[in-house]
Design a protein around this motif. Structure first.
Motif, mmCIF file in Angstrom:
data_model
loop_
_atom_site.group_PDB
_atom_site.id
_atom_site.type_symbol
_atom_site.label_atom_id
_atom_site.label_comp_id
_atom_site.label_asym_id
_atom_site.label_seq_id
_atom_site.Cartn_x
_atom_site.Cartn_y
_atom_site.Cartn_z
ATOM 1 N N ILE A 8 -5.919 -9.832 -3.736
ATOM 2 C CA ILE A 8 -4.174 -9.968 -2.617
ATOM 3 C C ILE A 8 -2.823 -9.736 -3.416
ATOM 4 N N SER A 9 -2.317 -8.694 -3.357
ATOM 5 C CA SER A 9 -1.394 -7.996 -4.116
ATOM 6 C C SER A 9 -0.478 -8.051 -2.768
ATOM 7 N N LYS A 10 1.305 -8.710 -3.944
ATOM 8 C CA LYS A 10 2.167 -9.081 -3.131
ATOM 9 C C LYS A 10 3.774 -7.723 -3.499
ATOM 10 N N SER A 11 3.037 -7.282 -4.190
ATOM 11 C CA SER A 11 3.957 -5.756 -4.850
ATOM 12 C C SER A 11 3.447 -4.777 -5.515
ATOM 13 N N VAL A 12 3.932 -3.282 -6.041
ATOM 14 C CA VAL A 12 3.927 -2.140 -6.345
ATOM 15 C C VAL A 12 3.877 -2.655 -7.367
ATOM 16 N N GLU A 13 4.854 -3.458 -8.157
ATOM 17 C CA GLU A 13 3.825 -3.878 -9.775
ATOM 18 C C GLU A 13 2.973 -4.664 -9.950
ATOM 19 N N GLU A 14 2.434 -5.546 -8.676
ATOM 20 C CA GLU A 14 0.811 -6.462 -8.738
ATOM 21 C C GLU A 14 -0.056 -5.679 -8.454
ATOM 22 N N THR A 15 -0.281 -4.883 -7.409
ATOM 23 C CA THR A 15 -0.821 -3.662 -7.291
ATOM 24 C C THR A 15 -0.391 -2.654 -9.004
ATOM 25 N N GLN A 16 -0.215 -2.179 -9.210
ATOM 26 C CA GLN A 16 -0.328 -1.809 -10.270
ATOM 27 C C GLN A 16 -0.803 -2.238 -11.619
ATOM 28 N N LEU A 38 -3.064 5.764 4.594
ATOM 29 C CA LEU A 38 -1.900 7.081 4.645
ATOM 30 C C LEU A 38 -0.714 6.292 3.900
ATOM 31 N N GLY A 39 0.177 5.815 2.998
ATOM 32 C CA GLY A 39 0.549 4.856 2.788
ATOM 33 C C GLY A 39 -0.034 3.567 2.007
ATOM 34 N N ALA A 40 -1.340 3.345 2.063
ATOM 35 C CA ALA A 40 -1.519 2.388 1.690
ATOM 36 C C ALA A 40 -1.303 1.881 0.191
ATOM 37 N N GLY A 41 -1.156 2.914 -0.558
ATOM 38 C CA GLY A 41 -1.123 2.794 -1.675
ATOM 39 C C GLY A 41 -1.485 3.636 -3.102
ATOM 40 N N LYS A 42 -2.481 4.230 -2.819
ATOM 41 C CA LYS A 42 -3.425 5.186 -3.565
ATOM 42 C C LYS A 42 -2.404 4.761 -4.775
ATOM 43 N N THR A 43 -1.557 6.146 -3.959
ATOM 44 C CA THR A 43 -0.919 6.822 -5.192
ATOM 45 C C THR A 43 0.229 5.753 -5.622
ATOM 46 N N ALA A 44 0.303 5.082 -5.810
ATOM 47 C CA ALA A 44 0.980 3.870 -6.651
ATOM 48 C C ALA A 44 0.512 3.163 -7.225
ATOM 49 N N LEU A 45 -1.091 2.899 -6.863
ATOM 50 C CA LEU A 45 -1.936 2.518 -8.142
ATOM 51 C C LEU A 45 -2.501 3.474 -9.296
ATOM 52 N N VAL A 108 -9.624 9.838 -7.401
ATOM 53 C CA VAL A 108 -9.489 10.692 -6.134
ATOM 54 C C VAL A 108 -9.151 9.818 -5.396
ATOM 55 N N GLU A 109 -8.152 10.263 -4.949
ATOM 56 C CA GLU A 109 -7.548 9.841 -3.179
ATOM 57 C C GLU A 109 -8.887 11.039 -2.243
ATOM 58 N N TRP A 110 -8.809 9.805 -1.082
ATOM 59 C CA TRP A 110 -9.051 11.033 -0.224
ATOM 60 C C TRP A 110 -10.938 10.650 -0.144
ATOM 61 N N PRO A 133 4.784 -5.984 4.867
ATOM 62 C CA PRO A 133 4.664 -4.918 4.529
ATOM 63 C C PRO A 133 4.842 -4.287 3.207
ATOM 64 N N ASN A 134 4.635 -5.877 2.530
ATOM 65 C CA ASN A 134 4.402 -5.452 0.813
ATOM 66 C C ASN A 134 3.615 -6.079 -0.293
ATOM 67 N N HIS A 135 2.553 -6.286 1.237
ATOM 68 C CA HIS A 135 1.361 -7.480 0.782
ATOM 69 C C HIS A 135 0.144 -6.223 0.745
ATOM 70 N N ARG A 136 -0.859 -6.257 0.148
ATOM 71 C CA ARG A 136 -2.417 -5.087 0.166
ATOM 72 C C ARG A 136 -3.490 -6.080 -0.615
ATOM 73 N N GLU A 137 -4.634 -5.871 0.360
ATOM 74 C CA GLU A 137 -5.891 -6.158 -0.362
ATOM 75 C C GLU A 137 -6.330 -5.564 -0.791
HETATM 76 N N1 ADP Z 1 1.428 -4.489 -2.639
HETATM 77 C C1 ADP Z 1 1.850 -2.999 -2.196
HETATM 78 N N2 ADP Z 1 0.969 -1.937 -3.328
HETATM 79 C C2 ADP Z 1 1.544 -0.553 -3.211
HETATM 80 N N3 ADP Z 1 2.126 0.004 -2.925
HETATM 81 C C3 ADP Z 1 2.910 -0.394 -1.869
HETATM 82 C C4 ADP Z 1 2.253 -2.575 -1.432
HETATM 83 N N4 ADP Z 1 4.240 -2.739 -0.871
HETATM 84 C C5 ADP Z 1 4.386 -1.320 -0.605
HETATM 85 N N5 ADP Z 1 3.796 -0.514 -1.067
HETATM 86 C C6 ADP Z 1 4.407 0.893 -0.681
HETATM 87 O O1 ADP Z 1 3.922 1.571 0.222
HETATM 88 C C7 ADP Z 1 3.937 2.477 -0.098
HETATM 89 C C8 ADP Z 1 2.614 3.489 -0.605
HETATM 90 O O2 ADP Z 1 2.656 4.955 -1.197
HETATM 91 P P1 ADP Z 1 1.392 5.498 -1.462
HETATM 92 O O3 ADP Z 1 1.326 4.964 -3.063
HETATM 93 O O4 ADP Z 1 2.547 7.312 -2.008
HETATM 94 O O5 ADP Z 1 0.640 5.506 -0.828
HETATM 95 P P2 ADP Z 1 -1.032 6.516 -0.571
HETATM 96 O O6 ADP Z 1 -1.023 7.850 -2.045
HETATM 97 O O7 ADP Z 1 -2.336 5.745 -0.271
HETATM 98 O O8 ADP Z 1 -0.811 7.381 0.635
HETATM 99 C C9 ADP Z 1 4.825 2.824 -1.624
HETATM 100 O O9 ADP Z 1 5.888 3.940 -0.313
HETATM 101 C C10 ADP Z 1 5.156 1.804 -2.140
HETATM 102 O O10 ADP Z 1 6.262 1.397 -2.463
#
Ligand code: ADP
Ligand code: MG
Length: 144
Positions: A8-16, A38-45, A108-110, A133-137
């Motif tokens: 369980i990630s609680k922030s973008v930084e934790e995901t990374q 879309l918006g799940a965090g693939k690019t952020a990861l 690869v996304e998608w 909204p900041n949490h992800r499994e």
């Molecule tokens: N725990 C988290 N892990 C990843 N992204 C998160 C998290 N919490 C919030 N976010 C937000 O979710 C969005 C993810 O966007 P993005 O990485 O572009 O998604 P995707 O590539 O899956 O469409 C960003 O705005 C990011 O800040």
């Protein structure tokens, strides 16, 4: 042996950080399939994967370019978004298999757009939004 891990990630930084640690732990695994809406965090990861490869440029979504290449780290990073493709054939025309077979790391996304093209030793990562909204499994699936 197949391995599954769940976080369980609680922030973008934790995901990374989760992605960073995995890449450091498994430098032999070169292909990543990132699942999630879309918006799940693939690019952020992906930025966490890049950091583990010593690539410190901003990672931008390749939605319109389809492929972004990052050099300058130890290995090149190929960040590919198949969202706009209609068939695996279109991925082949882009040289998708060449990226998969290269010595670089391919993210690869998608991946569902061309699922039959992925090698068995692909790392599958699934990101699922949770109520906060900041949490992800984050689920990781790979062979070790
Ligand atoms: N725990 C988290 N892990 C990843 N992204 C998160 C998290 N919490 C919030 N976010 C937000 O979710 C969005 C993810 O966007 P993005 O990485 O572009 O998604 P995707 O590539 O899956 O469409 C960003 O705005 C990011 O800040
Ligand atoms: Mg994205």
């Amino acid at each position: 042996m197949s391995v599954e891990r769940k976080y369980i990630s609680k922030s973008v930084e934790e995901t990374q950080q989760i992605a960073f640690n995995f890449v450091k732990e498994h430098p032999e695994l070169k292909v990543y399939a990132l699942h999630g809406n879309l918006g799940a965090g693939k690019t952020a990861l992906t930025a966490g994967i890049a950091a583990a490869l010593d690539i410190h440029q901003p990672i931008k979504s390749p939605t319109f370019t389809i492929i972004n290449e990052y050099a300058g780290g130890g290995l090149p990073l190929y960040h590919i978004d198949l969202y706009r493709l209609n068939s695996p054939d279109e991925a082949l025309m882009l040289g998708f298999e060449d990226y998969l077979e290269s010595n670089g790391v391919t993210v690869v996304e998608w991946p569902e757009r061309a699922s039959e093209l992925f090698p068995e030793d692909t790392v599958h990562i699934t990101l699922t939004p949770l109520d906060d909204p900041n949490h992800r499994e984050i689920r990781l699936f790979f062979y070790s």
